[in-house]
Design a protein around this motif. Structure first.
Motif, PDB file in Angstrom:
ATOM      1  N   UNK A 333       0.842  -1.201   0.000  1.00  0.00           N
ATOM      2  CA  UNK A 333       0.000   0.000   0.000  1.00  0.00           C
ATOM      3  C   UNK A 333       0.876   1.250   0.000  1.00  0.00           C
ATOM      4  N   UNK A 334       1.914   1.251   0.824  1.00  0.00           N
ATOM      5  CA  UNK A 334       2.824   2.399   0.868  1.00  0.00           C
ATOM      6  C   UNK A 334       3.481   2.633  -0.491  1.00  0.00           C
ATOM      7  N   UNK A 335       3.843   1.553  -1.169  1.00  0.00           N
ATOM      8  CA  UNK A 335       4.435   1.699  -2.494  1.00  0.00           C
ATOM      9  C   UNK A 335       3.433   2.293  -3.477  1.00  0.00           C
ATOM     10  N   UNK A 336       2.174   1.873  -3.363  1.00  0.00           N
ATOM     11  CA  UNK A 336       1.126   2.407  -4.242  1.00  0.00           C
ATOM     12  C   UNK A 336       0.902   3.891  -3.966  1.00  0.00           C
ATOM     13  N   UNK A 337       0.906   4.287  -2.711  1.00  0.00           N
ATOM     14  CA  UNK A 337       0.734   5.697  -2.362  1.00  0.00           C
ATOM     15  C   UNK A 337       1.920   6.527  -2.846  1.00  0.00           C
ATOM     16  N   UNK A 338       3.105   5.974  -2.759  1.00  0.00           N
ATOM     17  CA  UNK A 338       4.292   6.696  -3.226  1.00  0.00           C
ATOM     18  C   UNK A 338       4.198   6.961  -4.721  1.00  0.00           C
ATOM     19  N   UNK A 339       3.661   5.986  -5.461  1.00  0.00           N
ATOM     20  CA  UNK A 339       3.541   6.143  -6.900  1.00  0.00           C
ATOM     21  C   UNK A 339       2.447   7.140  -7.260  1.00  0.00           C
ATOM     22  N   UNK A 340       1.312   7.077  -6.578  1.00  0.00           N
ATOM     23  CA  UNK A 340       0.164   7.882  -6.955  1.00  0.00           C
ATOM     24  C   UNK A 340       0.140   9.255  -6.280  1.00  0.00           C
ATOM     25  N   UNK A 341       0.792   9.372  -5.137  1.00  0.00           N
ATOM     26  CA  UNK A 341       0.836  10.645  -4.410  1.00  0.00           C
ATOM     27  C   UNK A 341       2.297  10.975  -4.068  1.00  0.00           C
ATOM     28  N   UNK A 342       3.093  11.292  -5.083  1.00  0.00           N
ATOM     29  CA  UNK A 342       4.535  11.469  -4.849  1.00  0.00           C
ATOM     30  C   UNK A 342       4.879  12.646  -3.938  1.00  0.00           C
ATOM     31  N   UNK A 343       3.987  13.617  -3.796  1.00  0.00           N
ATOM     32  CA  UNK A 343       4.260  14.793  -2.964  1.00  0.00           C
ATOM     33  C   UNK A 343       3.594  14.693  -1.592  1.00  0.00           C
ATOM     34  N   UNK A 344       3.045  13.545  -1.279  1.00  0.00           N
ATOM     35  CA  UNK A 344       2.295  13.372  -0.030  1.00  0.00           C
ATOM     36  C   UNK A 344       3.118  12.591   0.994  1.00  0.00           C
ATOM     37  N   UNK A 345       3.098  13.068   2.226  1.00  0.00           N
ATOM     38  CA  UNK A 345       3.714  12.323   3.319  1.00  0.00           C
ATOM     39  C   UNK A 345       2.659  11.398   3.925  1.00  0.00           C
ATOM     40  N   UNK A 346       3.099  10.268   4.398  1.00  0.00           N
ATOM     41  CA  UNK A 346       2.185   9.280   4.961  1.00  0.00           C
ATOM     42  C   UNK A 346       2.445   9.145   6.458  1.00  0.00           C
ATOM     43  N   UNK A 347       1.379   9.320   7.225  1.00  0.00           N
ATOM     44  CA  UNK A 347       1.428   9.035   8.659  1.00  0.00           C
ATOM     45  C   UNK A 347       0.902   7.619   8.839  1.00  0.00           C
ATOM     46  N   UNK A 348       1.805   6.691   9.061  1.00  0.00           N
ATOM     47  CA  UNK A 348       1.464   5.282   9.222  1.00  0.00           C
ATOM     48  C   UNK A 348       1.230   5.001  10.702  1.00  0.00           C
ATOM     49  N   UNK A 349      -0.004   4.658  11.049  1.00  0.00           N
ATOM     50  CA  UNK A 349      -0.359   4.428  12.440  1.00  0.00           C
ATOM     51  C   UNK A 349      -0.284   2.949  12.789  1.00  0.00           C
ATOM     52  N   UNK A 350       0.169   2.674  13.995  1.00  0.00           N
ATOM     53  CA  UNK A 350       0.085   1.321  14.518  1.00  0.00           C
ATOM     54  C   UNK A 350      -1.369   0.898  14.570  1.00  0.00           C
ATOM     55  N   UNK A 351      -1.626  -0.381  14.295  1.00  0.00           N
ATOM     56  CA  UNK A 351      -2.985  -0.905  14.402  1.00  0.00           C
ATOM     57  C   UNK A 351      -3.437  -0.784  15.850  1.00  0.00           C
ATOM     58  N   UNK A 352      -4.628  -0.277  16.047  1.00  0.00           N
ATOM     59  CA  UNK A 352      -5.147  -0.079  17.402  1.00  0.00           C
ATOM     60  C   UNK A 352      -5.266  -1.404  18.152  1.00  0.00           C
ATOM     61  N   UNK A 353      -5.193  -1.355  19.467  1.00  0.00           N
ATOM     62  CA  UNK A 353      -5.395  -2.568  20.265  1.00  0.00           C
ATOM     63  C   UNK A 353      -6.836  -3.060  20.140  1.00  0.00           C
ATOM     64  N   UNK A 354      -7.011  -4.358  20.293  1.00  0.00           N
ATOM     65  CA  UNK A 354      -8.330  -4.976  20.309  1.00  0.00           C
ATOM     66  C   UNK A 354      -8.332  -6.043  21.400  1.00  0.00           C
TER      67      UNK A 354
END
Length: 433
Positions: A333-354
């Motif tokens: 997914x990160x690779x896809x975002x890098x390709x489609x949104x080259x000027x966008x920074x990604x805040x990758x969040x840890x999966x919430x506890x369950x």
């Protein structure tokens, strides 16, 4: 990121014996004999009861109703007819009194049974097998199941390897077969057995790549809502662009992210509406579903400053994907975002506890994924943030006042999320790549 690909490669070999004994006998799981020797358990949401020999059984509650009726169906003398209505979850489980040792059978054996689908337009089915303590493996069968409707009895044969992954223990299998269902439908089941040297007639997805094989969400409860939401989001995106208010923030995820439109709406209006933020959270999504959406136009034409990504808890809860597999899906997914949104920074969040306890099975799987997600961030283009401590008490327990179902936040949970995320998000919005 290459480390994840190596980890996936290491999962290729299923750690089961190379050969089943040449003289291994087939194992009958259900052929209509007395329930005392081949117990059947009926489940309807949170209700469960054993079926008595030769007697029908019904269960009904807030989560829907289900019934099982033994008898002859279209020439099959010893069939079980499962009917369910408006059920969040229903199941027929074969539950032998003593756990079965399938370890030596697993490499070359098949799980075989006869299935007759009478009604499935508004429902879905899947098949499941236990694989050791707190381990379950599921094969979704919604689309092929619906294709079987009205076609009479069909014989299905699955390789046991469809239910096996590296490290699984088949020496003590307490549920060798379960037919699970949701929505509304009717199917009949007969002649369930494990064939020591069988030949599979049905294919199954490769568990090592399913998390990054792009796909719509093919689950009965989500169809067709999921595709409708996708089309609506494409329209909304274009409306924002046409109005000259392109999103500066995009949130991508599953039902937890979609909840910003519901329980979290007031918090969203306060914190993110000024950025014309776009919510791309879909209930039920796995990593492969997000990947499909990205490849089908949901972010094309956008240039947000930040994309907030949290995904993976359904990989855990639905299929118990191995942490390496889920993390590989996020990496794609990160690779896809890098390709489609080259000027966008990604805040990758840890999966919430369950789940309530820090030692709960699904919680521990998510934490193992989070360790791997942290390694995907470079601190510049991709920033990783683990906000989970804000959701937990000092003992690591999850409070129902924050997540009533121990999975989805309510309004207070969204307020905690926004407050914990604010410092890192503000910094990312203020800075440029």
């Amino acid at each position: 990121m290459h480390t994840l690909r190596l980890a996936i490669a290491s999962l290729v070999a299923i750690t089961l014996p190379a050969l089943a004994p040449a003289g291994a006998a087939d194992l009958t799981l259900y052929n209509g004999q007395a329930a005392s020797s081949q117990p059947v358990t009926l489940v309807a949401h949170e209700l469960a009861a054993p079926m008595q020999a030769g007697k029908a059984l019904s269960l009904s509650g807030a989560g829907g109703s289900a019934s099982v009726t033994p008898g002859q169906v279209d020439g099959q003398r010893h069939a079980l007819v499962l009917r369910w209505e408006q059920a969040w979850y229903a199941a027929l489980r074969l539950t032998p009194a003593t756990a079965l040792n399938l370890q030596m059978l697993a490499p070359h054996a098949t799980l075989e049974f006869d299935l007759r689908v009478a009604q499935l337009e508004q429902g879905g089915i899947d098949f499941k097998m236990a694989c050791g303590e707190a381990c379950q493996r599921k094969l979704g069968y919604v689309v092929p199941g619906r294709a079987m409707q009205g076609k009479g009895w069909q014989h299905l044969s699955f390789a046991l390897s469809c239910f096996a992954r590296a490290g699984d223990d088949f020496s003590k299998v307490d549920v060798p077969f379960a037919l699970e269902a949701n929505g509304t439908g009717e199917v009949a089941l007969a002649n369930v057995r494990i064939v020591a040297h069988g030949k599979a007639s049905q294919s199954c997805p490769d568990y090592r790549s399913i998390a990054f094989a792009p796909s719509p969400l093919n689950q009965a409860w989500a169809m067709p809502r999921w595709m409708q939401r996708h089309e609506q989001k494409l329209v909304l995106k274009q409306q924002l662009l046409s109005a000259g208010t392109p999103p500066q923030l995009v949130f991508i995820g599953d039902s937890i992210t979609e909840g910003w439109e519901k329980e979290g709406s007031a918090v969203w209006q306060q914190h993110y509406a000024p950025y014309h933020a776009l919510n791309l959270g879909y209930g039920g999504d796995h990593t492969e579903n997000v990947l499909w959406r990205l490849q089908h136009g949901e972010v094309d034409g956008l240039q947000p400053k930040v994309a907030v990504l949290m995904i993976g808890t359904n990989n855990t809860g639905d299929r118990q994907d191995q942490p390496e597999v889920t993390a590989a899906g996020v990496e794609r997914i990160l690779a896809e975002l890098r390709q489609r949104l080259p000027q966008t920074r990604v805040l990758l969040l840890a999966i919430f506890p369950r789940e309530a306890s820090a030692n709960a099975v699904l919680r521990r799987i998510n934490e193992q994924i989070n360790v791997r997600l942290a390694a995907l961030a470079d601190g510049e283009r991709v920033v990783f943030a683990n906000l989970n401590s804000a959701m937990l008490d000092a003992d690591g327990r999850l409070d129902t006042a924050i997540m009533p179902d121990l999975l989805h936040p309510q309004q207070r949970g969204y307020a905690i999320w926004a407050e914990a995320m604010q410092p890192v998000l503000e910094h990312m919005l203020a800075s440029q790549l």
